[in-house]
Design an enzyme around this catalytic site. Structure first.
Site, PDB file in Angstrom:
ATOM      1  N   ARG A 156       0.778  -1.230   0.000  1.00 23.30           N
ATOM      2  CA  ARG A 156       0.096  -0.071  -0.011  1.00 23.30           C
ATOM      3  C   ARG A 156       1.047   1.265   0.025  1.00 23.30           C
ATOM      4  NH1 ARG A 156      -2.993  -3.650   3.029  1.00 23.30           N
ATOM      5  NH2 ARG A 156      -1.660  -2.648   5.002  1.00 23.30           N
TER       6      ARG A 156
ATOM      7  N   GLU B 161       6.740 -10.820  14.755  1.00 21.61           N
ATOM      8  CA  GLU B 161       6.505 -11.584  16.005  1.00 21.61           C
ATOM      9  C   GLU B 161       6.638 -12.965  16.049  1.00 21.61           C
ATOM     10  OE1 GLU B 161       2.359 -11.705  18.774  1.00 21.61           O
ATOM     11  OE2 GLU B 161       2.370 -10.563  16.970  1.00 21.61           O
TER      12      GLU B 161
END
Length: 183
Positions: free
Chosen positions: A67, A104
């Protein structure tokens, strides 16, 4: 903080749609496609980001996949600057610089064409959302490894509860982080 007017912030925020439980239950996805579909809102966003590039002395704009490409390319055109994409590993032909970074759960890798940045370039990194800050942090390392300076990082929206700003602090050094909307 940017010079973005409150009316511009309100316009941008009004065109961002919350999508509950996407991509998984419990997540509220911030969908910017309604903003992109509204020419007034998209123009206001493009103008605001282009002004930041000029104010911070950028000579090129880097957009982060995917994006960030949508936002950064028209900003570069509006500001009269070059556009350089930072892609996921394996997507660019030719010689690249790559940077791995921690997620993560696991790692990811981004790349940039080595010849697209050079000594003396001042780069404004543009993306739609600052979440955990991993991709933005890795892009700053790539920019510096290419010999360029970081003029700043500008994002449409920061998800403040994910502490991406804290992760970026060291990598920014003295470069500014410009956030138009914080949620």
């Amino acid at each position: 903080m940017t010079s973005t007017t409150e009316s511009t912030r309100e316009l941008l925020l009004s065109r961002i749609r919350d999508v509950p439980d996407y991509p998984k239950p419990g997540v509220i996805f911030k969908d910017i496609t309604p903003l992109l579909a509204d020419p007034s809102a998209f123009t206001a966003l493009t103008d605001t980001l282009a002004e930041l590039c000029v104010r911070h002395g950028a000579t090129k704009v880097v957009g982060l996949e995917a994006r960030g490409f949508i936002l950064a390319a028209p900003v570069a055109v509006r500001a009269g600057l070059g556009f350089v994409p930072v892609r996921k590993a394996g997507k660019l032909p030719g010689a690249t610089l790559s940077q791995a970074y921690e997620l993560e759960y696991g790692t990811a890798e981004i790349e940039i064409h080595a010849e697209d940045l050079s000594v003396g370039d001042r780069i404004m990194v543009i993306d739609d959302i600052l979440a955990t800050g991993g991709t933005a942090e890795a892009s700053l390392e790539l920019i510096r490894r290419a010999g360029a300076e970081v003029a700043g990082v500008a994002v449409l929206m920061e998800l403040g509860f994910l502490a991406g700003r804290t992760r970026l602090r060291q990598g920014l050094r003295d470069a500014p982080l410009e956030v138009l909307i914080t949620v």
